[in-house]
Design an enzyme around this catalytic site. Sequence first.
Site, short mmCIF file in Angstrom:
data_model
loop_
_atom_site.label_atom_id
_atom_site.label_comp_id
_atom_site.label_asym_id
_atom_site.label_seq_id
_atom_site.Cartn_x
_atom_site.Cartn_y
_atom_site.Cartn_z
N CYS A 212 0.85 -1.20 0.00
CA CYS A 212 0.00 0.00 0.00
C CYS A 212 0.88 1.24 0.00
O CYS A 212 2.10 1.16 0.03
CB CYS A 212 -0.93 0.01 1.22
SG CYS A 212 -0.05 0.19 2.78
N CYS B 32 3.79 1.78 2.41
CA CYS B 32 5.07 1.12 2.09
C CYS B 32 5.93 2.01 1.21
O CYS B 32 7.10 2.25 1.49
CB CYS B 32 4.82 -0.21 1.36
SG CYS B 32 3.80 -1.38 2.24
N CYS C 282 39.16 -23.69 -22.49
CA CYS C 282 39.55 -24.48 -21.31
C CYS C 282 38.93 -23.88 -20.06
O CYS C 282 38.27 -22.84 -20.11
CB CYS C 282 41.07 -24.53 -21.17
SG CYS C 282 41.78 -22.91 -20.83
N CYS D 234 39.24 -20.21 -19.21
CA CYS D 234 38.35 -19.26 -19.88
C CYS D 234 37.08 -19.04 -19.06
O CYS D 234 36.68 -17.90 -18.80
CB CYS D 234 37.95 -19.77 -21.27
SG CYS D 234 39.33 -19.99 -22.39
N ASP E 71 7.67 28.22 -32.62
CA ASP E 71 8.75 28.55 -33.54
C ASP E 71 8.22 28.39 -34.97
O ASP E 71 7.33 27.56 -35.21
CB ASP E 71 9.94 27.61 -33.30
CG ASP E 71 11.08 27.88 -34.25
OD1 ASP E 71 11.51 29.04 -34.33
OD2 ASP E 71 11.52 26.93 -34.93
N ASP F 104 11.72 22.91 -32.79
CA ASP F 104 12.32 21.65 -33.28
C ASP F 104 13.82 21.72 -33.48
O ASP F 104 14.45 20.71 -33.78
CB ASP F 104 11.67 21.25 -34.61
CG ASP F 104 12.27 22.02 -35.79
OD1 ASP F 104 12.55 23.23 -35.62
OD2 ASP F 104 12.45 21.42 -36.86
N ASP G 82 16.37 26.19 -30.50
CA ASP G 82 15.17 26.29 -29.68
C ASP G 82 15.39 25.71 -28.28
O ASP G 82 14.57 25.94 -27.39
CB ASP G 82 13.99 25.53 -30.33
CG ASP G 82 13.62 26.11 -31.68
OD1 ASP G 82 13.66 27.33 -31.81
OD2 ASP G 82 13.29 25.33 -32.59
#
Length: 795
Positions: A16, A19, A83, A86, A490, A689, A693
């Site tokens: 809830c 918590c 081996c 590795c 713009d 964009d 800007d």
Amino acid sequence: MNMTKKIQLPIQGMTCAACSSRIEKVLNKQEGVNATVNLTMEKATLEFDEALFSPQQAVEKIEKLGYHVEDESLDLSIEGMTCAACSARIEKVIGKLDGVKEATVNLTMERGKVRYTPGLIDEETIIKRIEKVGYSAKRHRENEDGKKNKKDKLVKKQQFLFLFALVFSIPLFITMIDHFSNAMLLPHWLMNGYLQWALATPVQFYAGLQFYKGAYKSLRGGSANMDVLVAMGTSAAYFYSVYLVMLGEVNLFFETSAIIITLILLGKLLEAKAKGSTSEAIKTLMGLQAKKATVIRNGEESLIAIEDVQSGDLVKVRPGEKIPVDGIVHEGQSSVDESMLTGESIPTDKTVGDEVIGATINKQGSITFHATKVGKDSTLAQIVKVVEDAQGSKAPIQRMADIISGYFVPTALLIAILSFIGWYFFAGASFQVALINFTAVLVIACPCALGLATPTSIMVGTGKGAENGILYKGGEHLERAHHTDTIVLDKTGTITKGSPEVTDLLAFSTESEDKILQIAASIESYSEHPLGLAVVNKAKESQLPFSTIAGFVAIPGYGLTGKLADSQVYVGTRKLMMDNNISLGDTEARITALEQEGKTVMLLAVDSTLMGAIAVADQVKETSQQAVSELKSQGYEVIMITGDNERTAKAIAASVGIDSVFAEVLPEQKAERVKQLQDEGKKVIMVGDGINDAPALATADIGMAIGTGTDVAMEAADITLMRGDLRSIPQAIRLSHLTMRNIKQNLFWAFVYNSIGIPIAALGLLAPWVAGAAMAFSSVSVVSNSLRLKRVKVE
């Protein structure tokens, strides 16, 4: 210099709002930490100073409070091991990574298993680390295909527990009805106290075990949550009934504890199912991605999983296939359906050098392209991340609910105890009556609905936005978007398409229009200005030859000059002509007429003679006028901002219905103009964009970036409009308004439920099992109300 890092940790065990509030409070007490905990998504989002705090400390703090930071398991196929040295090397290297709990590598099977904490580290980092030490690793497919969704598992678990509890509770429920009716409908043996005890015990300690576990963890962490209330209330009824059985009494309360647990489990089951629906937007987005890709390596084609595509790979896409990852077209041409990204139903033509985006659909021709962005760097992955971050964030309105929830449980406990004392010691009621009222108060007081009210709406609202190409970066932006009154647009790339075209050619001398265009294009080919590019493209379309220019000079804000053979050529503004003593003669009226149509006019002179003029216009987007009209009807003041001269700017603004214009504004002045409006008391949305800007987007109350623009603009913005269509602005504002209205409805009913329910229970007017039903269904009603947002139209 201190570095700020952002991570998300998955948390198990929250039941809830008390918590999530407790965890948030403890984390925010740490130096250099800003944390938000989302109950619905079961995630903690932390921003912290790495010099002062570490992710491991966060995990320790959460675990100490009695909650669990969830681990993930990664099953890998590893190639290149020869081996045991590795496999030991890989285990050692991976084991040292922050966030890795355990790493085991099997040399014979060429497999590895890594247990890690998401948020501290991700799969990609683990795989890259293995590759760095000289081996090849990828996710093991069988494991991935057989992997079950955790939320589905949770729903199935809750379903089983509910049905289990229901089977044992039904006989007890019938005894309760029989008890109230005094009709003796049941066989006498079902009323036996020991049988009822046997029926109630599995419900109490098996089906209800999660409440005891949650209560223990919560109390151990120094707080109290919903589990504490449920465990205390049902335990009181259960153990008192056990006591009565021992005394040989027949009026028992086993049905109270069993039915409460059964009803709360039903509520949790319905809530889990509904919560699964709130995150469907993410699933839908992920479903857009291609699963396989055809790559060409060493001249051979092979079909591989999309996760195995690497940056730089040559990828082939046939007609009708999804483009798997982002890239640049290397060979071929086609048309691509980019509607999932742009909302534009008409396919976009693609040829060599053009960008393609993963998850879009190749419609016609075959193309090959070089992969540029793969994995978490792809456009789709970035979109998913923005949506996930937004769904995990908190709206400011939630802070109030969280603070109240934090005090709710202790207050409810106090009221329950006072109710018991009042009934038993002062009202002269029996111990049984006092206990029933005590239990009813505890059960009705659970603040579940209060904790779910805001995050569920935020999740659905941000998901709905993503479906419509509107990406909110956080809950606070979703909340604030409709608390605005002024919109600054713009011009280039926002109101207009951002790709200027030549509209008119004027010859003021004996030279032909083609000759004027050819001279202008020759000098403009040395420039990178968008207007110059329009002239160059027009000359290419007309198949005109380009001449060599010597001594090329670009004069910012004025134009260009250079030598063509023995003549000095000038292309630019009136000011450039005047500064070089070139007379405009009787051409002024014709030039002005073009400017009044919203066109930019470039003058061409050779030596001291004006030869001609070229008019260039950035075409207005078809939907800009409609968007401006919608915004005005919503009561917004709409302003256009541009570096164009005032005459051209006003003409373009008038064509889309904008009355206020900021013209001749230099890029660095845009943010100043936004600040100026804010100083007048206006709440400003800035829409742009481009790179120039970004400062204005960051300064505005809400920055909206057109998604077809630059990454810098999108980074600086609060909301990204993926579709590049200005109609997304009123949609984003409307969705903000609808989501906030939904949240307020949820909070109102959650407050009303608790505010009315607790006094009624304390006054003895509410049976505990009815309180349990009300508590369970209050949570379900809040989540269901949030899900209504999925059906609203934002157009």
